[in-house]
Structures are given as structure tokens and as C-alpha cells.
Scaffold this active site. Sequence first.
Site, short mmCIF file in Angstrom:
data_model
loop_
_atom_site.label_atom_id
_atom_site.label_comp_id
_atom_site.label_asym_id
_atom_site.label_seq_id
_atom_site.Cartn_x
_atom_site.Cartn_y
_atom_site.Cartn_z
N ARG A 195 8.19 12.52 -6.11
CA ARG A 195 8.26 11.67 -4.82
C ARG A 195 7.42 10.76 -5.71
O ARG A 195 6.58 11.11 -6.47
CB ARG A 195 6.88 12.52 -4.65
CG ARG A 195 6.27 11.15 -3.15
CD ARG A 195 5.07 11.58 -2.98
NE ARG A 195 5.33 12.77 -2.03
CZ ARG A 195 4.03 13.73 -1.51
NH1 ARG A 195 2.57 13.70 -2.17
NH2 ARG A 195 3.77 15.38 -1.52
N ASP A 205 0.31 16.76 -5.64
CA ASP A 205 0.53 15.31 -5.53
C ASP A 205 -0.08 14.16 -7.20
O ASP A 205 -1.08 15.41 -7.70
CB ASP A 205 -0.44 14.86 -4.19
CG ASP A 205 -0.22 15.58 -2.83
OD1 ASP A 205 0.95 15.49 -2.54
OD2 ASP A 205 -0.75 15.74 -2.41
C1 LIG Z 1 4.61 11.51 1.65
C2 LIG Z 1 3.80 10.68 1.33
C3 LIG Z 1 2.79 11.16 0.09
C4 LIG Z 1 1.97 10.57 -0.97
N1 LIG Z 1 1.41 11.21 -1.62
C5 LIG Z 1 0.16 9.87 -2.72
C6 LIG Z 1 0.53 10.51 -3.72
O1 LIG Z 1 0.33 12.27 -4.10
N2 LIG Z 1 -0.61 9.80 -4.61
C7 LIG Z 1 -0.59 8.63 -4.49
O2 LIG Z 1 -1.77 8.09 -4.86
N3 LIG Z 1 -0.99 8.35 -3.34
C8 LIG Z 1 0.35 9.40 -2.37
N4 LIG Z 1 0.57 8.60 -0.98
C9 LIG Z 1 -0.30 7.26 -0.31
C10 LIG Z 1 1.16 6.23 -1.11
O3 LIG Z 1 0.28 5.61 -2.43
C11 LIG Z 1 -0.25 4.64 -0.39
O4 LIG Z 1 -0.98 4.81 -0.52
C12 LIG Z 1 0.70 4.61 1.16
O5 LIG Z 1 1.78 5.01 1.38
C13 LIG Z 1 0.90 3.28 1.53
O6 LIG Z 1 1.63 2.38 0.43
P1 LIG Z 1 2.98 2.08 1.47
O7 LIG Z 1 3.73 2.76 0.84
O8 LIG Z 1 3.52 2.53 3.08
O9 LIG Z 1 3.07 0.32 1.66
P2 LIG Z 1 2.05 -0.53 2.03
O10 LIG Z 1 2.57 -1.58 2.00
O11 LIG Z 1 0.28 -0.62 1.92
O12 LIG Z 1 2.52 -0.41 3.28
C14 LIG Z 1 3.61 -1.15 4.28
C15 LIG Z 1 3.59 -0.63 6.04
O13 LIG Z 1 3.33 0.65 6.99
C16 LIG Z 1 2.10 0.62 7.05
N5 LIG Z 1 1.08 1.41 6.75
C17 LIG Z 1 0.90 1.42 5.67
N6 LIG Z 1 0.16 2.24 5.59
C18 LIG Z 1 -0.11 2.41 6.54
C19 LIG Z 1 -1.86 2.98 7.26
N7 LIG Z 1 -2.54 3.86 6.09
N8 LIG Z 1 -1.92 3.21 8.22
C20 LIG Z 1 -1.18 2.70 9.59
N9 LIG Z 1 0.58 1.72 9.01
C21 LIG Z 1 0.49 1.54 7.39
C22 LIG Z 1 2.02 -0.75 7.78
O14 LIG Z 1 2.51 -0.88 8.23
C23 LIG Z 1 2.63 -1.50 5.84
O15 LIG Z 1 2.60 -2.52 6.46
C24 LIG Z 1 1.67 9.42 -0.38
C25 LIG Z 1 2.30 9.02 0.71
C26 LIG Z 1 3.68 9.68 1.76
C27 LIG Z 1 4.43 8.23 2.61
#
Ligand SMILES: Cc1cc2nc3c(=O)[nH]c(=O)nc-3n(C[C@H](O)[C@H](O)[C@H](O)COP(=O)(O)OP(=O)(O)OC[C@H]3O[C@@H](n4cnc5c(N)ncnc54)[C@H](O)[C@@H]3O)c2cc1C
Length: 344
Positions: free
Chosen positions: A216, A164
Site C-alpha cells: 500500500r 500499517d
Molecule cells: C487506506 C489508507 C491507509 C493508510 N495507511 C497509512 C499507514 O499505514 N501509515 C501512514 O502513515 N498513513 C496511512 N494513511 C494516511 C495517509 O498517509 C495520509 O495521511 C492521508 O491519507 C491523507 O493524505 P491524502 O493522500 O489523502 O492526501 P492529502 O493531500 O492530505 O489530501 C487530499 C484531499 O483528500 C481529502 N482529505 C485528506 N485527508 C482528509 C481528512 N482527514 N478528512 C477529510 N478530508 C481529507 C481532502 O479533500 C484533501 O484535499 C493511510 C491512508 C489511507 C487512505
Amino acid sequence: MKKKRARRGCGLFLVPFIGFTLLASFLLYRFGERWLRTFLIYLSHAQWARDLVSDLSLAKRVARRFVAGETIEEAMAATRALNARGMLVTLDYLGESVTDEAVAASARDEILQLLDRIEISGLDANVSIKLSQLGLRIRKETALENLRQLLTKAQENGNKIRIDMEESELVDVTLDIYHTLKDEYGFDNVGVVIQSYLYRSEKDVEKLIDEGAWVRLCKGAYAEPPDIAFPEKADTDANYVLLTEMMLSKEARNNGVYLGIATHDEEIIQAAINFANASKIPPETYEFQMLYGIRRDLQAWLVERGYKLRIYVPYGTAWYPYFVRRLAERPANLWFFVSNLIRR
Ligand SMILES: Cc1cc2nc3c(=O)[nH]c(=O)nc-3n(C[C@H](O)[C@H](O)[C@H](O)COP(=O)(O)OP(=O)(O)OC[C@H]3O[C@@H](n4cnc5c(N)ncnc54)[C@H](O)[C@@H]3O)c2cc1C
């Protein structure tokens, strides 16, 4: 009598929470979502807040929306259920920012056991780790050695481990450790994460494409200053689309790049599907990834249409910082959390 005392104890915990809700509402009203997010990310690191919340059974119950449980058994059960619905899994034993060698070693031992449990159970899951859980904040060598042992076990079991990505100050050392393990130790079962909110990521992606890496792509979950990361969400999103297209390009695929598109953003997911269709990229050559408990409707939608989807399944007792980052991503989660506490 006992019941009365327990209720009074719970009432005492509610006082800081009501204060917290008022402060959060004020930040949201006065400064907007970005300030609230920054405040929550601060809380995710604050020991006092962790001590306050971690022992609350109600908080634990709410956190279960995002965390599969506290034990390997619960993580295995969640994995089995997801596999049965056609979803792949990556398991994360929760923990980060460890400052004690013994704690880092015990996390390593738990993950060694986890790798064996996956192997014995025949479940379709790989593993995600955080280097700061394996001792990166103590000594780089500690984290490197702990991950080397994990990769050796994963290799014996025909499994993979993804590192990560954490705060921006750890990106260089994380990529360094990744390259040491890949290039000097010869591990081909290690992957890495890129965050689209960082300005530097395009350069990092160019290098990873040359190397044919297992990547990723996510947006990034920490609070970063504007000299390092895009302050505007629209720019982070646009960069996400750019980096996705770079890593799905013919050159990248020919080099062996395998991309995990980790987002719940419907528009970005649709843009990736459109790009893949237009470039005639077979759906089995990349995958989507989402977090446990988030956008289950969208998860089902992808699987029904034959796309590969991997769910990130966290488990363990150190759920507090992970949980608060999920609250920071979506203020509605915060109101859900606080209203559950108050409703009690
Ligand atoms: C498989 C996976 C691994 C990850 N690994 C890392 C990592 O190693 N390092 C790192 O910095 N980040 C990591 N993340 C977190 C990532 O960086 C984001 O903070 C997180 O995924 C929210 O961003 P989004 O791309 O979903 O978009 P956003 O624009 O934040 O969200 C899009 C839509 O998704 C939904 N959504 C998003 N987050 C939430 C929530 N918490 N609760 C409910 N609904 C939500 C909502 O409907 C929102 O409108 C990971 C995410 C995923 C999916």
C-alpha cells in the site's frame, strides 16, 4: 437537578477546549498549517489529551465520522454496507503504542476473532494491523510472534494481513519483521505500507519491486523532521506519483507486485488512472484505497467507473490517536469537531 450537574460537568470540559481552539487558531494564524499539524500530531500521543477527550460522549459521536464503531458487530455492519456498494474493505482494530504484553496479547486475540468473523460472514475484507499494537515497543519478538499467529489464522482462512507503517523510527524494524515473516516463515499473505513523504522510500520500493511485494502506498500521517521526510507537501506528492509509476511498471507487475494506491488526492488518483490507461494496465491488477468516512463522493465516483476500491475501516475503543491524525490532515475537520462541542 441531575441534568444541571451533567451540563456543569460538560462545561468544565469545554474550558480546555476553548483554550485549545484559541491556541490552534493562534498557531494557524501565526505559523501556518504545518505548525498546527505538528501540534495535533503531538496531541495524538499526549496521554493527558487522550484522557480528556476519550470519555467525552460528544467527542465519540464526532469521531464516528471516521470510525465504524467500538465493537466487531459494528465493524461487520459497516463492512456489509460497503461491500453492498461494491467496495472492498480492510478492517483495523484500533490500538497502537502498547506498552503491556497482556494488552498486546488481547489485541492479537481480538484480531484472531475478527479473522474468524470475516470468514464466517463471507464478507470481502482483509485486515490491517499496527506492529506497535502487537507489542513492538515492548520487544520486537513479541510483535513478531503475535503477527505470526495472526498470519497463520489468516492463511487457514485464505485471508491476508497488511502491516500499517508507523513513525519513521519504526520503519526499519517493521520492514525487518515483514521480511522475516515472508522469507523465513514463508508467509505469502502479508503486505506492507510505504510512505511517500520519506526520502528513503524510493530505495525501499526498488527492493519491494524485486521481491514482487503486496504494497500500500500512502503519503504518511506522522510529523517527521526535514532530514528524514520532505518538508514540502508538493515534494511528497511528486514522490507519490513517482513511486506509483514504479510499482505499476511492467517490471513490477511481472514480478507480482500488487499496489494499493491509498489517497484521497484527486490529482494523484487521476495521474494514476492516466498512467495505467497509457500503459494499458488492466484496472483489476491494482486498487485504490481510502479511509472510512473520507471523500465518500470520490469513493462512489471510482466504483461507478469500475475501479477497485478498498475502504480502511477502523473500529474499537482506542480511537483517539487515529481520530486526531485525521484532524491533523485537514484543519477544517478540527473546526467541525470543536464547533460540534461548542454547539452543544
Ligand atoms: C487506506 C489508507 C491507509 C493508510 N495507511 C497509512 C499507514 O499505514 N501509515 C501512514 O502513515 N498513513 C496511512 N494513511 C494516511 C495517509 O498517509 C495520509 O495521511 C492521508 O491519507 C491523507 O493524505 P491524502 O493522500 O489523502 O492526501 P492529502 O493531500 O492530505 O489530501 C487530499 C484531499 O483528500 C481529502 N482529505 C485528506 N485527508 C482528509 C481528512 N482527514 N478528512 C477529510 N478530508 C481529507 C481532502 O479533500 C484533501 O484535499 C493511510 C491512508 C489511507 C487512505
